[in-house]
Design a protein around this motif. Sequence first.
Motif, PDB file in Angstrom:
ATOM      1  N   ASN A 160      37.704  45.870  32.867  1.00  0.00           N
ATOM      2  CA  ASN A 160      37.082  46.708  33.014  1.00  0.00           C
ATOM      3  C   ASN A 160      35.835  46.557  31.701  1.00  0.00           C
ATOM      4  O   ASN A 160      35.069  47.332  31.837  1.00  0.00           O
ATOM      5  N   PHE A 161      36.109  45.817  30.758  1.00  0.00           N
ATOM      6  CA  PHE A 161      35.197  45.473  29.925  1.00  0.00           C
ATOM      7  C   PHE A 161      34.088  44.427  30.500  1.00  0.00           C
ATOM      8  O   PHE A 161      32.957  44.521  30.268  1.00  0.00           O
ATOM      9  N   PHE A 162      34.695  43.189  30.963  1.00  0.00           N
ATOM     10  CA  PHE A 162      33.581  42.413  31.299  1.00  0.00           C
ATOM     11  C   PHE A 162      32.745  42.691  32.662  1.00  0.00           C
ATOM     12  O   PHE A 162      31.593  42.457  32.464  1.00  0.00           O
ATOM     13  N   SER A 163      33.273  43.968  33.228  1.00  0.00           N
ATOM     14  CA  SER A 163      32.407  44.300  34.083  1.00  0.00           C
ATOM     15  C   SER A 163      31.165  45.016  33.602  1.00  0.00           C
ATOM     16  O   SER A 163      30.028  44.677  34.154  1.00  0.00           O
ATOM     17  N   ASP A 164      31.164  45.650  32.503  1.00  0.00           N
ATOM     18  CA  ASP A 164      30.066  46.128  31.814  1.00  0.00           C
ATOM     19  C   ASP A 164      29.108  44.966  31.410  1.00  0.00           C
ATOM     20  O   ASP A 164      27.860  45.235  31.810  1.00  0.00           O
ATOM     21  N   VAL A 165      29.600  43.813  30.919  1.00  0.00           N
ATOM     22  CA  VAL A 165      28.740  42.751  30.544  1.00  0.00           C
ATOM     23  C   VAL A 165      27.946  42.435  31.990  1.00  0.00           C
ATOM     24  O   VAL A 165      26.980  42.009  31.730  1.00  0.00           O
ATOM     25  N   HIS A 166      29.020  41.882  32.857  1.00  0.00           N
ATOM     26  CA  HIS A 166      28.358  41.667  34.104  1.00  0.00           C
ATOM     27  C   HIS A 166      27.400  42.487  34.795  1.00  0.00           C
ATOM     28  O   HIS A 166      26.115  42.027  35.359  1.00  0.00           O
ATOM     29  N   PHE A 197      30.728  53.046  34.878  1.00  0.00           N
ATOM     30  CA  PHE A 197      31.718  53.257  36.136  1.00  0.00           C
ATOM     31  C   PHE A 197      31.179  52.151  37.275  1.00  0.00           C
ATOM     32  O   PHE A 197      32.101  51.405  37.805  1.00  0.00           O
ATOM     33  N   PHE A 198      30.044  52.128  37.633  1.00  0.00           N
ATOM     34  CA  PHE A 198      29.546  51.384  38.723  1.00  0.00           C
ATOM     35  C   PHE A 198      29.858  50.115  38.446  1.00  0.00           C
ATOM     36  O   PHE A 198      30.357  48.893  39.447  1.00  0.00           O
ATOM     37  N   SER A 199      29.871  49.641  37.202  1.00  0.00           N
ATOM     38  CA  SER A 199      29.930  48.205  36.896  1.00  0.00           C
ATOM     39  C   SER A 199      31.541  47.801  37.295  1.00  0.00           C
ATOM     40  O   SER A 199      31.652  46.615  37.760  1.00  0.00           O
ATOM     41  N   ASP A 200      32.557  48.525  37.112  1.00  0.00           N
ATOM     42  CA  ASP A 200      33.809  48.142  37.780  1.00  0.00           C
ATOM     43  C   ASP A 200      34.064  48.150  39.041  1.00  0.00           C
ATOM     44  O   ASP A 200      34.593  47.199  39.763  1.00  0.00           O
ATOM     45  N   VAL A 201      33.269  48.819  39.874  1.00  0.00           N
ATOM     46  CA  VAL A 201      33.206  48.696  41.346  1.00  0.00           C
ATOM     47  C   VAL A 201      32.620  47.133  41.694  1.00  0.00           C
ATOM     48  O   VAL A 201      33.164  46.564  42.327  1.00  0.00           O
ATOM     49  N   HIS A 202      31.425  47.122  40.903  1.00  0.00           N
ATOM     50  CA  HIS A 202      30.759  45.734  41.085  1.00  0.00           C
ATOM     51  C   HIS A 202      31.565  44.546  40.949  1.00  0.00           C
ATOM     52  O   HIS A 202      31.675  43.536  41.692  1.00  0.00           O
ATOM     53  N   TYR A 203      32.154  44.686  39.894  1.00  0.00           N
ATOM     54  CA  TYR A 203      32.956  43.361  39.358  1.00  0.00           C
ATOM     55  C   TYR A 203      34.381  43.205  39.927  1.00  0.00           C
ATOM     56  O   TYR A 203      34.789  41.951  39.913  1.00  0.00           O
ATOM     57  N   LEU A 204      34.841  44.152  40.888  1.00  0.00           N
ATOM     58  CA  LEU A 204      35.938  44.059  41.547  1.00  0.00           C
ATOM     59  C   LEU A 204      36.158  42.738  42.222  1.00  0.00           C
ATOM     60  O   LEU A 204      36.811  42.055  42.275  1.00  0.00           O
ATOM     61  N   SER A 205      35.270  42.310  42.933  1.00  0.00           N
ATOM     62  CA  SER A 205      35.378  41.172  43.653  1.00  0.00           C
ATOM     63  C   SER A 205      35.392  39.924  42.970  1.00  0.00           C
ATOM     64  O   SER A 205      35.558  38.848  43.359  1.00  0.00           O
ATOM     65  N   HIS A 206      35.063  39.857  41.758  1.00  0.00           N
ATOM     66  CA  HIS A 206      35.185  38.819  40.788  1.00  0.00           C
ATOM     67  C   HIS A 206      36.581  38.514  40.156  1.00  0.00           C
ATOM     68  O   HIS A 206      36.796  37.439  39.679  1.00  0.00           O
ATOM     69  N   TRP A 207      37.432  39.385  40.348  1.00  0.00           N
ATOM     70  CA  TRP A 207      38.749  39.235  39.842  1.00  0.00           C
ATOM     71  C   TRP A 207      39.877  39.834  40.672  1.00  0.00           C
ATOM     72  O   TRP A 207      40.962  39.237  40.618  1.00  0.00           O
ATOM     73  N   TYR A 208      39.569  40.809  41.319  1.00  0.00           N
ATOM     74  CA  TYR A 208      40.819  41.262  42.175  1.00  0.00           C
ATOM     75  C   TYR A 208      41.280  40.466  43.382  1.00  0.00           C
ATOM     76  O   TYR A 208      40.399  40.240  44.101  1.00  0.00           O
ATOM     77  N   SER A 209      42.401  40.144  43.432  1.00  0.00           N
ATOM     78  CA  SER A 209      42.929  39.656  44.535  1.00  0.00           C
ATOM     79  C   SER A 209      44.020  40.584  45.141  1.00  0.00           C
ATOM     80  O   SER A 209      45.073  40.963  44.763  1.00  0.00           O
TER      81      SER A 209
END
Lengths: 213, 213
Positions: A154-160, B155-167
């Motif tokens: 949840n945090f790294f997503s912001d950075v990303h 919020f959108f950052s979380d959506v964006h980041y999903l593909s980087h960590w969720y398995s």
Amino acid sequence: MKDVNVADEVTRAAVELFAAQGYANTSVQQIVEAAGVTKGAMYHYFESKDDLLFAIYDRMLSLQKAHLDEIIARGGPTEQVLHDVCVDVIETSIDFLPEGTVFFRSMHMLTAPRQQEVTRRRREYHDEFAALIERGQQEGRYRTDIPRSVLIANFFSDVHYLSHWYSPEGPEGRGLVAEQLTDLFLSGIRATAGGVSASDDGASAAAVGGGAR
Amino acid sequence: MKDVNVADEVTRAAVELFAAQGYANTSVQQIVEAAGVTKGAMYHYFESKDDLLFAIYDRMLSLQKAHLDEIIARGGPTEQVLHDVCVDVIETSIDFLPEGTVFFRSMHMLTAPRQQEVTRRRREYHDEFAALIERGQQEGRYRTDIPRSVLIANFFSDVHYLSHWYSPEGPEGRGLVAEQLTDLFLSGIRATAGGVSASDDGASAAAVGGGAR
DNA sequence: ACGGTCATACCGACCAGACGGTATGCACCG
DNA sequence: CGGTGCATACCGTCTGGTCGGTATGACCGT
């Protein structure tokens, strides 16, 4: 000191172009032209185009890791350290916004071994960050009803995501945004009086109010 | 119905390969081989490689927009609607994880007009989402000491980041993670009891630095 | 002082091959 | 017969990388 100048100029041009057009859409020819050097000069300092890309990653990773270690070494209460770490990584990412764009977009263009190297070093950062969160959890500060990996993501997503929306020309100063995002993150992970109700009834959760102190 | 089958099979293979190796590193030859068809067949259904990429974007955008409109049309209290929207977009993104990878990584590979089209449709989604937040703010539910654009990016950052960590193979079910991330987000933007509210007259959030108290 | 030797820094024409896209043709169907 | 659906051979372009060559200057024996 022509040595330094050529390599630096090439790196600078490369970051700019990679961020603007993507790694694959940028030819070596374009880079050396933008840098005002020749292909021969470039290949004298870099083994390959891939090498050039990796140099960008290396610089970012080294920088952020150094910052992290410095802040942690400084010591202090968990909340303070975590806060400082969050603000720092956001500010640094803003300072290197084009690099950040390239970082997340072009990682898969690196050759396999280098990709692994990047992954390894990112995990180092990740683990130290995770240890901080864990410390805070043990102190009862942060919630434990959500897996730590999710809190961290949840945090790294912001950075990303920064490079996708933040503009240095915009109204928000980098320091302000860093504080705001950090605050949002910390507010989210703070342990509250009541638990969290998962599935149905999202509305009643609001009644709990803030555990703000 | 060979028509549908060929186009579908190609799309499927393309998503898979683009997600695994990147758009630029995937040749048309590879795609058609993976799909079990020939280049001729593919170019009978798609104008270009770019066209193929855009098809992926088109499907994702249409789907998520349809979901959003449906949820909003359903009505209900703001908190409930926002909650449902958040959960849905996260769940959908998990269902289409490879597409998501391609989505964020390869947008700059689209030709300019198509890139604009994607941006336009994303903004549509963004604006509806922003309107929801604004409604909640007017109801006094959500904090106003942080610019709305920052809340939304968070919020959108979380959506964006999903593909980087969720398995999908991991321990967390998609529904659970969706609830957890949504909860983290909503906890972060909730107006605090004694905190800043009312009119946003600029940078009143400076107090964050000291970390509580 | 000086010719010679060597390493480093750089130049830029050139190449092999990969890639996206096309042209042509053929088989089947209505 | 015409049109759709596809197969295959082929092409022009563009790219990363190379390689022989040159300029510069430090160092060295005489």
